[in-house]
Design an enzyme around this catalytic site. Structure first.
Site, PDB file in Angstrom:
ATOM      1  N   GLN A 120       8.645  85.672  73.590  1.00  0.00           N
ATOM      2  CA  GLN A 120       9.512  84.985  72.646  1.00  0.00           C
ATOM      3  C   GLN A 120       8.825  84.668  71.315  1.00  0.00           C
ATOM      4  OE1 GLN A 120      10.947  82.129  75.936  1.00  0.00           O
ATOM      5  NE2 GLN A 120      12.757  82.396  74.677  1.00  0.00           N
ATOM      6  N   ARG A 165       2.132  74.415  76.894  1.00  0.00           N
ATOM      7  CA  ARG A 165       2.506  75.386  77.926  1.00  0.00           C
ATOM      8  C   ARG A 165       2.839  76.704  77.247  1.00  0.00           C
ATOM      9  NH1 ARG A 165       8.018  76.460  80.411  1.00  0.00           N
ATOM     10  NH2 ARG A 165       7.516  77.727  82.230  1.00  0.00           N
ATOM     11  N   HIS A 217       6.381  84.865  82.570  1.00  0.00           N
ATOM     12  CA  HIS A 217       7.603  84.402  81.916  1.00  0.00           C
ATOM     13  C   HIS A 217       8.385  85.653  81.506  1.00  0.00           C
ATOM     14  CE1 HIS A 217       9.365  80.669  79.753  1.00  0.00           C
ATOM     15  NE2 HIS A 217      10.256  81.629  79.612  1.00  0.00           N
ATOM     16  N   ASN A 261       7.888  81.409  85.830  1.00  0.00           N
ATOM     17  CA  ASN A 261       8.906  80.640  85.129  1.00  0.00           C
ATOM     18  C   ASN A 261      10.291  81.068  85.617  1.00  0.00           C
ATOM     19  OD1 ASN A 261       9.950  78.931  82.806  1.00  0.00           O
ATOM     20  ND2 ASN A 261      10.968  80.892  82.417  1.00  0.00           N
ATOM     21  N   GLU A 262      11.043  80.127  86.138  1.00  0.00           N
ATOM     22  CA  GLU A 262      12.446  80.338  86.478  1.00  0.00           C
ATOM     23  C   GLU A 262      12.704  81.649  87.232  1.00  0.00           C
ATOM     24  OE1 GLU A 262      14.932  79.812  83.027  1.00  0.00           O
ATOM     25  OE2 GLU A 262      14.391  77.717  82.825  1.00  0.00           O
ATOM     26  N   ASN A 267      12.687  72.706  84.809  1.00  0.00           N
ATOM     27  CA  ASN A 267      13.353  72.981  83.526  1.00  0.00           C
ATOM     28  C   ASN A 267      14.793  72.509  83.641  1.00  0.00           C
ATOM     29  OD1 ASN A 267      11.016  74.286  82.839  1.00  0.00           O
ATOM     30  ND2 ASN A 267      11.928  76.326  82.615  1.00  0.00           N
ATOM     31  N   TYR A 319      18.514  71.896  81.275  1.00  0.00           N
ATOM     32  CA  TYR A 319      19.274  71.963  80.016  1.00  0.00           C
ATOM     33  C   TYR A 319      20.680  71.392  80.142  1.00  0.00           C
ATOM     34  CZ  TYR A 319      15.507  74.836  78.212  1.00  0.00           C
ATOM     35  OH  TYR A 319      14.274  75.260  77.786  1.00  0.00           O
ATOM     36  N   GLU A 364      10.349  72.248  80.708  1.00  0.00           N
ATOM     37  CA  GLU A 364      11.221  72.641  79.585  1.00  0.00           C
ATOM     38  C   GLU A 364      12.419  71.722  79.538  1.00  0.00           C
ATOM     39  OE1 GLU A 364      12.712  76.686  79.350  1.00  0.00           O
ATOM     40  OE2 GLU A 364      10.742  77.489  79.894  1.00  0.00           O
ATOM     41  N   TRP A 411      11.088  72.153  74.885  1.00  0.00           N
ATOM     42  CA  TRP A 411      11.360  73.546  74.555  1.00  0.00           C
ATOM     43  C   TRP A 411      12.134  73.531  73.248  1.00  0.00           C
ATOM     44  CZ3 TRP A 411       9.598  78.090  76.370  1.00  0.00           C
ATOM     45  CH2 TRP A 411      10.134  79.219  75.740  1.00  0.00           C
ATOM     46  N   GLU A 423      15.333  84.218  71.524  1.00  0.00           N
ATOM     47  CA  GLU A 423      16.015  83.594  72.664  1.00  0.00           C
ATOM     48  C   GLU A 423      16.704  84.685  73.507  1.00  0.00           C
ATOM     49  OE1 GLU A 423      15.921  80.903  74.363  1.00  0.00           O
ATOM     50  OE2 GLU A 423      17.640  81.447  75.574  1.00  0.00           O
ATOM     51  N   TRP A 424      15.897  85.593  74.059  1.00  0.00           N
ATOM     52  CA  TRP A 424      16.375  86.598  75.009  1.00  0.00           C
ATOM     53  C   TRP A 424      17.631  87.313  74.493  1.00  0.00           C
ATOM     54  CZ3 TRP A 424      12.070  87.067  77.362  1.00  0.00           C
ATOM     55  CH2 TRP A 424      11.294  85.944  77.648  1.00  0.00           C
TER      56      TRP A 424
HETATM   57  C1  FCB Z   1      14.894  78.938  79.740  1.00  0.00           C
HETATM   58  C2  FCB Z   1      13.736  79.883  79.519  1.00  0.00           C
HETATM   59  C3  FCB Z   1      13.135  79.782  78.140  1.00  0.00           C
HETATM   60  C4  FCB Z   1      14.180  79.575  77.067  1.00  0.00           C
HETATM   61  C5  FCB Z   1      15.102  78.437  77.441  1.00  0.00           C
HETATM   62  C6  FCB Z   1      16.155  78.135  76.400  1.00  0.00           C
HETATM   63  O1  FCB Z   1      15.739  79.486  80.693  1.00  0.00           O
HETATM   64  O2  FCB Z   1      12.715  79.634  80.451  1.00  0.00           O
HETATM   65  O3  FCB Z   1      12.382  80.942  77.926  1.00  0.00           O
HETATM   66  O4  FCB Z   1      14.845  80.745  76.819  1.00  0.00           O
HETATM   67  O5  FCB Z   1      15.724  78.707  78.653  1.00  0.00           O
END
Ligand code: FCB
Length: 469
Positions: A20, A77, A121, A165-166, A294, A296, A371, A418, A425-426
């Site tokens: 990223q 991180r 990641h 990660n995730e 993490n 959100y 995150e 984060w 952003e992917w």
């Molecule tokens: C998470 C990811 C991170 C970022 C956030 C917004 O799922 O781990 O890389 O994209 O979302």
């Protein structure tokens, strides 16, 4: 909550990930990853954006360390790009890649900042995907070799090693819905990926324990807080099913040493789970110093009646294929706002709920928020300031949610925002900005948003004022 003071031992940090921010996609011997392939495939990312240049952190890491130090953060991180240190994903390591992370780690230590390194990641070497990717057991074995290489090189200069990660995203978005690399839509492969990621975690965890015993070991999960649309038995069962796929598929083997029986039954039409070998689950349950969380937004489900229009509003991107393997009879409902620029609902209470659940189910397991943060459409004013009040409000409410959980006994040891910088952003490319520091992608100039100033004050004092409304 009426104001809260975090103890001095509470760790304030910021987080990023290699693909990223780094850019320099073809420099110094870096190999290709599944995200290079995916982002370069037309139609996969918004505006066709790729991580080729990103925030150019590979060349600007010294400046970025300066920002971390100026923010007064105690920890950073970052993630290590597997194809940068071991192009091709097996065999020989690339010294130039290792040197990059070695300099970064030393630079952090010189500035009194704890290095927290994520091994994976999401940038799997493309060659390993070509050989089957995470659907293949071999990838977990390759991961063990990769872990041995980087832990051997960086050892306990890294304060905390985070294996994955995730893995939820890697498995289900990568192999079931295809909105992440490698973009496959094969439900059985997604469940095999779940297991091989868990196995990779266990194998790499053992490497850390044996090679860098002084370092902390962790993994980062994006756990879902799932609420039922009604109190009906059917809706409550929808919650149970999604909880199995989203949360217990990872918490089970990692913390309880076994996959939950209901997960295996729910998914029996897709796979018989024969890829789980004797002894795997025991290996996966390597004791963790901290569990990384993490968070959100939250999730609302109902049992689908088979005829009414579906919403499929799970917040995980648009695809004809679902990430929710063998759960077609569950629908995801849109939630009340407000929303961030990702379209994710803002629900700090659910964050407290999640931390309290972990505290209840895994008493004695220290937690770390690895995150949390928000994307908003930032506006740069004429004088150059970026008054990102909504981001400050989001952070404020979520850090208050952490304080609430702590006040009720949850052992949360730290918080990583984060993200340090705006970044790739992917699937949403550069369109969504999560940074507390703005990146101008034309000039690569970094500018602190107001949230960075706010976060610096919080990190310095540990004092969270009451939220204003
Ligand atoms: C998470 C990811 C991170 C970022 C956030 C917004 O799922 O781990 O890389 O994209 O979302």
């Amino acid at each position: 909550m009426t104001g809260y003071v975090f103890p001095e031992s509470f760790v304030w940090g910021s987080a990023t990930a290699s693909y990223q921010i780094e850019g320099a996609a073809t420099e110094d011997g870096r190999g290709r990853s599944i995200w290079d392939t995916y982002s370069h495939t037309p139609g996969r990312t918004l505006n066709g954006d790729t991580g080729d240049v990103a925030a150019d952190h590979y060349h600007r890491w010294r400046e970025d360390l300066g920002h971390i130090a100026d923010l007064g953060l105690g920890a950073y991180r970052f993630s290590i790009a597997w194809p940068r240190v071991q192009p091709g994903g097996s065999g020989k390591f690339n010294q130039a890649g290792i040197d990059f992370y070695s300099r970064l780690v030393d630079g952090l230590l010189e500035r009194g900042v704890r290095p927290v390194a994520t091994m994976y990641h999401w940038d799997l070497p493309q060659e390993l995907e070509d050989a089957g990717g995470w659907a293949s057991r071999e990838t977990a074995l390759r991961f063990e070799e990769y872990a041995a290489g980087i832990v051997g090189a960086l050892g306990d200069r890294v304060h905390t090693w985070t294996t994955l990660n995730e893995p939820w995203c890697s498995a289900y978005l990568g192999y079931a819905s295809g909105v992440h690399a490698p973009g496959r839509t094969e439900p059985a492969a997604a469940l095999a990926a779940v297991h091989h990621l868990n196995l990779a975690h266990g194998l790499a965890g053992r490497v850390v324990r044996e090679t860098a015993p002084a370092a902390d070991l962790s993994v980062t999960l994006n756990l879902h807080v799932i609420r039922p649309a009604s109190d009906s038995e059917a809706d409550r069962d929808a919650v149970r099913r999604i909880d199995a796929l989203a949360n217990r598929a990872f918490l089970g083997p990692m913390l309880d040493g076994a996959y939950p029986a209901d997960l295996l039954t729910d998914t029996a039409s897709v796979t018989d789970w024969s890829f789980v070998h004797d002894g795997d689950e025991k290996l996966i349950a390597v004791p963790l110093d901290v569990l990384g969380v993490n968070y959100y937004s939250s999730t609302l489900v109902r049992a689908w009646d088979g005829v009414s229009p579906r919403s499929d509003a799970d917040g995980h991107g648009k695809s004809a294929a679902t990430p929710w393997v063998a759960a077609d009879d569950v629908d995801f409902l849109p939630q009340p706002g407000p929303y961030t620029a990702m379209g994710w609902n803002i629900d700090p209470e659910a964050f407290t709920e999640l931390l309290l659940r972990l505290h209840r189910e895994y008493p004695g397991q220290p937690l770390m928020i690895t995150e949390n943060g928000a994307a908003f459409d930032d506006v740069v004013s004429a004088d150059g300031t970026i008054a990102d009040d909504r981001r400050i409000d989001y952070l404020h409410r979520h850090i208050a949610a952490v304080a609430d959980a702590r006040a009720q006994g949850a052992d949360v040891r730290g918080y990583f925002v984060w993200s340090l910088l705006d970044n790739f952003e992917w699937g949403y490319g550069y369109d969504r900005r999560f940074g507390i520091i703005r990146v101008d992608y034309d000039t690569q100039v970094r500018t602190w948003k107001q949230s960075a100033h706010w976060y610096k004050r919080l990190a310095a004092t540990g004092r969270l004022e009451p939220a204003t409304s």
